[in-house]
Design a protein around this motif. Structure first.
Motif, PDB file in Angstrom:
ATOM      1  N   CYS A  75       0.845  -1.204   0.000  1.00  0.00           N
ATOM      2  CA  CYS A  75       0.000   0.000   0.000  1.00  0.00           C
ATOM      3  C   CYS A  75       0.884   1.260   0.000  1.00  0.00           C
ATOM      4  CB  CYS A  75      -0.881  -0.009   1.242  1.00  0.00           C
ATOM      5  SG  CYS A  75      -1.858   1.489   1.459  1.00  0.00           S
ATOM      6  N   VAL A  76       0.583   2.206  -0.867  1.00  0.00           N
ATOM      7  CA  VAL A  76       1.423   3.408  -0.937  1.00  0.00           C
ATOM      8  C   VAL A  76       1.309   4.247   0.336  1.00  0.00           C
ATOM      9  CG1 VAL A  76       1.318   3.528  -3.469  1.00  0.00           C
ATOM     10  CG2 VAL A  76      -0.343   4.794  -2.104  1.00  0.00           C
ATOM     11  N   HIS A  77       0.227   4.034   1.107  1.00  0.00           N
ATOM     12  CA  HIS A  77       0.089   4.757   2.374  1.00  0.00           C
ATOM     13  C   HIS A  77       0.611   3.925   3.549  1.00  0.00           C
ATOM     14  CE1 HIS A  77      -2.319   7.473   0.034  1.00  0.00           C
ATOM     15  NE2 HIS A  77      -3.136   6.500  -0.293  1.00  0.00           N
ATOM     16  N   GLY A 124      -2.826  -0.287   4.092  1.00  0.00           N
ATOM     17  CA  GLY A 124      -3.809  -1.234   3.557  1.00  0.00           C
ATOM     18  C   GLY A 124      -5.126  -0.518   3.331  1.00  0.00           C
ATOM     19  N   CYS A 125      -5.040   0.668   2.708  1.00  0.00           N
ATOM     20  CA  CYS A 125      -6.213   1.541   2.561  1.00  0.00           C
ATOM     21  C   CYS A 125      -7.311   0.903   1.711  1.00  0.00           C
ATOM     22  CB  CYS A 125      -5.790   2.869   1.936  1.00  0.00           C
ATOM     23  SG  CYS A 125      -5.220   2.721   0.216  1.00  0.00           S
ATOM     24  N   GLY A 126      -6.912   0.004   0.793  1.00  0.00           N
ATOM     25  CA  GLY A 126      -7.913  -0.620  -0.073  1.00  0.00           C
ATOM     26  C   GLY A 126      -8.220   0.197  -1.315  1.00  0.00           C
ATOM     27  N   GLU A 127      -7.631   1.387  -1.405  1.00  0.00           N
ATOM     28  CA  GLU A 127      -7.955   2.285  -2.520  1.00  0.00           C
ATOM     29  C   GLU A 127      -6.810   2.427  -3.527  1.00  0.00           C
ATOM     30  OE1 GLU A 127     -10.869   3.754  -2.657  1.00  0.00           O
ATOM     31  OE2 GLU A 127     -11.655   3.440  -0.635  1.00  0.00           O
ATOM     32  N   CYS A 128      -5.574   2.353  -3.046  1.00  0.00           N
ATOM     33  CA  CYS A 128      -4.421   2.698  -3.898  1.00  0.00           C
ATOM     34  C   CYS A 128      -4.051   1.541  -4.836  1.00  0.00           C
ATOM     35  CB  CYS A 128      -3.241   3.059  -3.004  1.00  0.00           C
ATOM     36  SG  CYS A 128      -2.498   1.626  -2.229  1.00  0.00           S
ATOM     37  N   CYS A 156      -2.704  -1.685  -3.051  1.00  0.00           N
ATOM     38  CA  CYS A 156      -3.763  -2.502  -2.435  1.00  0.00           C
ATOM     39  C   CYS A 156      -4.564  -3.235  -3.505  1.00  0.00           C
ATOM     40  CB  CYS A 156      -4.702  -1.620  -1.624  1.00  0.00           C
ATOM     41  SG  CYS A 156      -3.980  -1.033  -0.079  1.00  0.00           S
TER      42      CYS A 156
END
Ligand code: ZN
Length: 419
Positions: free
Chosen positions: A89-91, A94-98, A101
């Motif tokens: 995850c780029v953040h 584990g944001c689920g958006e990037c 993920c």
């Protein structure tokens, strides 16, 4: 898309630990990036980078090798995949958006390899190739992640090849192993000693039902029934809720106790159970087998007419044989898995009879056969119900120990009939 950990049902503690580790891993990457920037053409001795990396407390943060343990269906591979996504995850969350993920959850991330053994064991050749590729620099600039499902099925030689990689891991490589437990039968003591263990528990039926409703859009009453009947196995609960064939097979298994009226009936029931497992397994592997064979034949030039094609085909006999061997071993495994599911259902029935005989204040596993289990409880008493439950568990253990399934199942049916 929700957070990558959303589908990890009833595992709050594990999720907290994995989130913390993902954050620590992101911090390691940030420190590494900063070091690369400061290490200019005049002062590139690397010391700034070393300090930054070793400044991260490894016990609270990130480590190279992990083992996810827990009973079947508790979500070992779901947890491993979610953690892999959080690492990419780029953040770092584990944001689920990037993209990190998305690609990991969609199984298209070039730096995440999922090893799913199809035969009864993972061989040394497969493992060596994997270890070699895992040592390469991550193309996405974060981590190379290798997920090994069913690490308990590693051969000894494959385990040794893996151990070498875990002992001296490449700086950006992370191994995520999944196994039922850390018992030496499942995972070697030396591999275990190099890994951080994340224990998952059998999720409560209510949590399983909740995810079936939320994620799969299943009606709440069906979800509740399926979650209970599946005994905490999330994937099985979903199949029972959605697949009429799976429901039919389960009903046939749960009809066994009332069909055991004599010796002949016991042998008939054994045959029926074995054949049902074979049929279920065949249905699950036939399509894959055919596709694989066709793909290999095309790759080997079958259908060509030239002299070269004929020669290539002769040389290819070995490869086809190898494929057949792999497919046979996959079929055996699928049969065992199908039979094991049936035995777990059956064990649930006798467990219900036992808890009723003991008047224990616990909910039955199989609500739809509760009346039948109640009748059994009256007839057999607690001792008789316990003996029958033990017969089912002994059958599972025997098959696990490589007793021929038919013999183990026949012995079980006779024990269930005699009581
Ligand atoms: Zn993300």
């Amino acid at each position: 898309m929700p957070d990558v950990f959303a589908d990890l049902v009833g595992q709050d503690e594990a999720v907290v630990e994995l989130r913390r580790a993902a954050a620590a891993a992101a911090a390691v990457l940030r420190a590494g990036a900063a070091a690369l920037v400061t290490a200019g053409p005049n002062g590139g001795d690397g010391s700034a980078g070393d300090d930054a990396v070793t400044g991260v407390d490894p016990s609270a943060g990130m480590t190279h090798a992990w083992i996810f343990t827990g009973p079947p269906g508790s979500g070992r591979s779901v947890a491993a995949r979610a953690f892999a996504a959080a690492l990419q995850c780029v953040h770092g969350t584990g944001c689920g958006e990037c993209p990190g993920c998305h690609t990991t959850m969609g199984a298209t991330n070039a730096d995440v390899r999922m090893v799913v053994p199809e035969g009864l064991s993972i061989g040394v050749g497969e493992m060596r190739a994997l270890v070699l590729r895992a040592a390469s620099t991550p193309s996405g600039g974060r981590w190379q992640v290798v997920v090994i499902e069913d690490a308990d099925r590693l051969t000894e030689a494959a385990g040794n090849a893996l151990l070498k990689a875990i002992e001296e891991p490449p700086p950006r490589t992370v191994f995520l192993l999944c196994a039922p437990s850390t018992h030496p039968d499942d995972i070697s003591v030396t591999i275990r000693s190099r890994c951080r263990v994340v224990p998952l528990r059998q999720p409560p039926a209510a949590a399983v039902a909740e995810v079936l409703v939320r994620r799969d859009g299943i009606a709440p009453d069906v979800a509740q029934w399926a979650a209970s009947a599946a005994q905490g196995h999330v994937g099985r609960a979903r199949r029972l809720a959605r697949d009429p064939e799976a429901r039919k097979r389960r009903e046939a298994v749960l009809a066994v106790p009332r069909r055991l009226t004599g010796v002949g009936a016991a042998f008939d029931a054994a045959s029926a159970l074995i054949e049902a497992a074979e049929a279920e397994a065949e249905a699950s592997v036939t399509e894959a087998d055919t596709t694989e064979r066709a793909a290999l034949e095309t790759a080997l030039g079958a259908g060509g007419t030239g002299r070269g094609a004929a020669g290539a085909l002769r040389g290819a006999a070995g490869q086809l044989k190898e494929l057949e061997k792999r497919q046979k071993s996959r079929a055996t495994r699928a049969q065992r898995d199908a039979l094991d599911r049936a035995l777990v259902d059956l064990a649930g029935f006798y467990r219900d009879a036992l808890t009723m005989a003991l008047r224990a204040p616990v909910a039955p596993v199989h609500t739809d056969t509760a009346a039948l289990a109640g009748a059994g409880a009256q007839k057999w008493d607690a001792d008789g119900a316990l003996r029958r439950l033990e017969a089912v568990l002994a059958c599972r253990a025997a098959i696990e120990a490589n007793v021929k399934p038919r013999i183990a199942v026949e012995a079980m049916m006779l024990a269930l009939w005699k009581g």
